[in-house]
Design a protein around this motif. Structure first.
Motif, PDB file in Angstrom:
ATOM      1  N   ARG A  82       0.845  -1.173   0.000  1.00  0.00           N
ATOM      2  CA  ARG A  82       0.000   0.000   0.000  1.00  0.00           C
ATOM      3  C   ARG A  82       0.888   1.233   0.000  1.00  0.00           C
ATOM      4  N   PRO A  83       0.382   2.382  -0.466  1.00  0.00           N
ATOM      5  CA  PRO A  83       1.187   3.608  -0.453  1.00  0.00           C
ATOM      6  C   PRO A  83       1.601   3.964   0.971  1.00  0.00           C
ATOM      7  N   TYR A  84       2.807   4.500   1.087  1.00  0.00           N
ATOM      8  CA  TYR A  84       3.366   4.890   2.382  1.00  0.00           C
ATOM      9  C   TYR A  84       3.398   6.411   2.430  1.00  0.00           C
ATOM     10  N   GLU A  85       2.437   7.004   3.130  1.00  0.00           N
ATOM     11  CA  GLU A  85       2.330   8.461   3.198  1.00  0.00           C
ATOM     12  C   GLU A  85       3.639   9.054   3.724  1.00  0.00           C
ATOM     13  N   LEU A  86       4.130  10.097   3.031  1.00  0.00           N
ATOM     14  CA  LEU A  86       5.424  10.667   3.349  1.00  0.00           C
ATOM     15  C   LEU A  86       5.509  11.197   4.776  1.00  0.00           C
ATOM     16  N   ALA A  87       4.450  11.822   5.262  1.00  0.00           N
ATOM     17  CA  ALA A  87       4.476  12.350   6.619  1.00  0.00           C
ATOM     18  C   ALA A  87       4.644  11.221   7.642  1.00  0.00           C
ATOM     19  N   ASP A  88       3.989  10.086   7.394  1.00  0.00           N
ATOM     20  CA  ASP A  88       4.141   8.934   8.278  1.00  0.00           C
ATOM     21  C   ASP A  88       5.532   8.334   8.143  1.00  0.00           C
ATOM     22  N   LEU A  89       6.024   8.253   6.911  1.00  0.00           N
ATOM     23  CA  LEU A  89       7.350   7.698   6.671  1.00  0.00           C
ATOM     24  C   LEU A  89       8.423   8.487   7.428  1.00  0.00           C
ATOM     25  N   ALA A  90       8.354   9.809   7.362  1.00  0.00           N
ATOM     26  CA  ALA A  90       9.354  10.641   8.013  1.00  0.00           C
ATOM     27  C   ALA A  90       9.332  10.419   9.526  1.00  0.00           C
ATOM     28  N   ARG A  91       8.145  10.370  10.099  1.00  0.00           N
ATOM     29  CA  ARG A  91       8.017  10.130  11.542  1.00  0.00           C
ATOM     30  C   ARG A  91       8.558   8.748  11.898  1.00  0.00           C
ATOM     31  N   ASP A  92       8.182   7.741  11.111  1.00  0.00           N
ATOM     32  CA  ASP A  92       8.634   6.378  11.377  1.00  0.00           C
ATOM     33  C   ASP A  92      10.154   6.266  11.270  1.00  0.00           C
ATOM     34  N   LEU A  93      10.725   6.974  10.311  1.00  0.00           N
ATOM     35  CA  LEU A  93      12.175   6.917  10.111  1.00  0.00           C
ATOM     36  C   LEU A  93      12.929   7.435  11.336  1.00  0.00           C
ATOM     37  N   VAL A  94      12.441   8.512  11.908  1.00  0.00           N
ATOM     38  CA  VAL A  94      13.092   9.070  13.102  1.00  0.00           C
ATOM     39  C   VAL A  94      12.940   8.119  14.286  1.00  0.00           C
ATOM     40  N   LEU A  95      11.769   7.499  14.421  1.00  0.00           N
ATOM     41  CA  LEU A  95      11.559   6.519  15.487  1.00  0.00           C
ATOM     42  C   LEU A  95      12.475   5.308  15.303  1.00  0.00           C
ATOM     43  N   LEU A  96      12.586   4.847  14.067  1.00  0.00           N
ATOM     44  CA  LEU A  96      13.470   3.716  13.776  1.00  0.00           C
ATOM     45  C   LEU A  96      14.911   4.061  14.116  1.00  0.00           C
ATOM     46  N   ALA A  97      15.328   5.277  13.771  1.00  0.00           N
ATOM     47  CA  ALA A  97      16.697   5.708  14.048  1.00  0.00           C
ATOM     48  C   ALA A  97      16.962   5.761  15.552  1.00  0.00           C
ATOM     49  N   ARG A  98      15.987   6.237  16.313  1.00  0.00           N
ATOM     50  CA  ARG A  98      16.183   6.304  17.763  1.00  0.00           C
ATOM     51  C   ARG A  98      16.445   4.910  18.334  1.00  0.00           C
ATOM     52  N   TRP A  99      15.850   3.898  17.734  1.00  0.00           N
ATOM     53  CA  TRP A  99      16.037   2.521  18.216  1.00  0.00           C
ATOM     54  C   TRP A  99      17.350   1.924  17.715  1.00  0.00           C
ATOM     55  N   LEU A 100      17.646   2.108  16.442  1.00  0.00           N
ATOM     56  CA  LEU A 100      18.778   1.409  15.830  1.00  0.00           C
ATOM     57  C   LEU A 100      20.126   2.088  16.052  1.00  0.00           C
ATOM     58  N   LEU A 101      20.148   3.406  16.255  1.00  0.00           N
ATOM     59  CA  LEU A 101      21.419   4.115  16.360  1.00  0.00           C
ATOM     60  C   LEU A 101      22.068   3.926  17.732  1.00  0.00           C
ATOM     61  N   VAL A 102      23.392   3.932  17.721  1.00  0.00           N
ATOM     62  CA  VAL A 102      24.125   3.990  18.985  1.00  0.00           C
ATOM     63  C   VAL A 102      23.987   5.406  19.534  1.00  0.00           C
ATOM     64  N   PRO A 103      24.151   5.616  20.844  1.00  0.00           N
ATOM     65  CA  PRO A 103      24.107   6.983  21.381  1.00  0.00           C
ATOM     66  C   PRO A 103      25.111   7.880  20.665  1.00  0.00           C
ATOM     67  N   GLY A 104      24.659   9.034  20.222  1.00  0.00           N
ATOM     68  CA  GLY A 104      25.499   9.941  19.455  1.00  0.00           C
ATOM     69  C   GLY A 104      25.470   9.677  17.961  1.00  0.00           C
ATOM     70  N   GLY A 105      24.829   8.572  17.539  1.00  0.00           N
ATOM     71  CA  GLY A 105      24.734   8.250  16.116  1.00  0.00           C
ATOM     72  C   GLY A 105      23.853   9.241  15.375  1.00  0.00           C
ATOM     73  N   ARG A 106      24.060   9.328  14.078  1.00  0.00           N
ATOM     74  CA  ARG A 106      23.352  10.328  13.275  1.00  0.00           C
ATOM     75  C   ARG A 106      22.376   9.711  12.279  1.00  0.00           C
ATOM     76  N   LEU A 107      21.267  10.409  12.092  1.00  0.00           N
ATOM     77  CA  LEU A 107      20.310  10.113  11.023  1.00  0.00           C
ATOM     78  C   LEU A 107      20.403  11.231  10.001  1.00  0.00           C
TER      79      LEU A 107
END
Length: 456
Positions: A339-364
């Motif tokens: 299904r289409p992935y609304e850009l506003a949702d994608l951007a929010r999800d990406l930041v949430l994913l980064a908070r989980w996957l990144l090491v402390p101090g890591g960059r998105l």
């Protein structure tokens, strides 16, 4: 010490973030004046040593050269006054062999005018020999003019435009990183697609990740791999994923991303690429990647997709068994619905994913398309534990795309919970300008830009 940076004439909003990122990567401070104008071709910065200037020039894509700053003036008279006042800076070089470079921005200086500038500095009384091939020092004289062509309709040339400032100093280093733009030129690449990121921007994004040997960096919307190659160029190990494996593989027997990585000599640092929906990813732990870099699809050339049916009323919650007793998803020719992935949702999800996957101090580091007339700072997704580092716009007229750099600031004592991404999307009080971006784009942005180009 003060140094004069001469920039390439591109991506002016990316200049200061790149300088700061490379300085952070190499562990030194850089002093950029609060009133620095990134749109101008020259900038005076403060560094502890010439070695730091060399590190910037070796890595920054937008730096053409760096010189030790000796004097500045808004006229010939004020420039010479400043040169005389700063004898302590240039005096130690008075017995060295030398040559001059005289140039201008938005202006053409004749040979006679260049010679006149050099001879006007005779009071410096340099007694070293002139050596045009291998001098001990190179003195640089740069003049910056307002662009008369845009204001008056006159073509650029001698005696056109208004003098804005003159800079004088000693050459320290030429920028060498810009040659990588030609190395990674998409047109010369073994494998690319219509969504492949251009080389210069890919390199700028890689610098924002602080890519370096031993780091692990991930692209969750890898496409044809443009961002993997430039990131791996600086020594990082890279891994990518995409919901559409066809972009990763290509049509040849050897996957396209593998062939391009071989071409650039970074295949040993390409860990792998996988096919999956990033909202249903197989990662089993967080605090894993040093950086996440990506250019999510936003519907102009390719639209973002996620698993699920367009009509959520038909969405199944249990595996579907076929009449032959097999589950549909177990068959080799099974193609899951998307299904289409609304850009506003994608951007929010990406930041949430980064908070989980990144090491402390890591960059998105990611691009976010925006509508020029509607954009507001609150459009940038805000998530606890992620702070904004840089927000730079690449302007295309009615719309643009913003290079967003964020840093994970949550500590290492507790791993963030694995995020969930509601298939219905997020319900926020604020609707960002990039919501429904694809529909807005095809409703007129392209036509308005084309009409503007055709106007005399």
């Amino acid at each position: 010490m003060q140094f004069l940076v001469r920039f390439a004439q591109a991506h002016d909003e990316f200049r200061i973030p790149e300088l700061l990122s490379v300085a952070e990567l190499n562990g030194f401070e850089i002093d950029i004046p609060g009133d620095a104008d990134a749109a101008r071709p020259f900038m005076i910065i403060g560094l502890e040593s010439a070695e730091h200037a060399n590190l910037l020039a070796k890595r920054c894509i937008l730096v053409k050269s760096i010189a030790e700053h000796w004097a500045t003036g808004d006229s010939l008279e004020s420039l010479h006054k400043d040169v005389r006042a700063n004898n302590a800076r240039w005096g130690p070089y008075s017995h060295h062999s030398f040559k001059f470079i005289v140039g201008a921005y938005n202006q053409t200086l004749s040979k006679a005018a260049q010679r006149e500038r050099m001879e006007s500095l005779s009071y410096m009384a340099f007694d070293g020999r002139i050596d045009l091939k291998n001098p001990d020092i190179v003195m640089e004289w740069w003049e910056e003019y307002d662009d008369a062509g845009d204001r008056s309709g006159l073509s650029r040339g001698e005696d056109k435009g208004t003098l804005r400032q003159i800079f004088f100093g000693r050459s320290v280093v030429e920028g060498t990183a810009r040659s990588l733009i030609y190395t990674f030129d998409v047109k010369k690449r073994e494998y690319f697609g219509n969504t492949s990121m251009e080389a210069e921007v890919s390199l700028l994004m890689a610098n924002q990740t602080l890519s370096a040997p031993g780091k692990l960096i991930y692209d969750p919307f890898v496409g044809t791999g443009s961002l993997l190659y430039t990131t791996a160029q600086w020594g990082a190990f890279v891994i990518g994923s995409d919901i559409d494996g066809r972009q990763i593989r290509g049509k040849a027997q050897t996957p396209g991303i593998i062939r391009a990585a071989q071409q650039y000599g970074v295949l040993p640092r390409l860990i792998d690429c996988a096919t999956f929906d990033v909202t249903r990813n197989p990662w089993r732990r967080g605090n894993m990647f040093d950086a996440i870099i990506t250019d999510p699809p936003y519907g102009v050339r390719a639209g973002a997709k996620r698993l699920g049916r367009k009509d959520l009323s038909k969405q199944k919650t249990e595996p579907f068994m076929l009449p032959d007793g097999q589950f549909s998803h177990s068959k080799s020719d099974y193609i899951p619905p998307t299904r289409p992935y609304e850009l506003a949702d994608l951007a929010r999800d990406l930041v949430l994913l980064a908070r989980w996957l990144l090491v402390p101090g890591g960059r998105l580091v990611f691009f976010l398309p925006t509508v020029t007339d509607e954009y507001a700072e609150v459009d940038i997704p805000v998530v606890d534990g992620m702070e904004l580092v840089a927000n730079s716009c690449q302007d295309f007229g009615s719309w643009g795309r913003r290079l967003i750099t964020m840093r994970k600031v949550t500590g290492a004592t507790a791993e963030p919970e694995r995020p969930t991404f509601p298939i219905e999307g997020w319900e926020d009080a604020h609707v960002p300008a990039h919501a429904g971006f694809r529909d807005k784009y095809f409703a007129g942005f392209g036509r308005r830009d084309e009409a503007a180009k055709q106007q005399p």
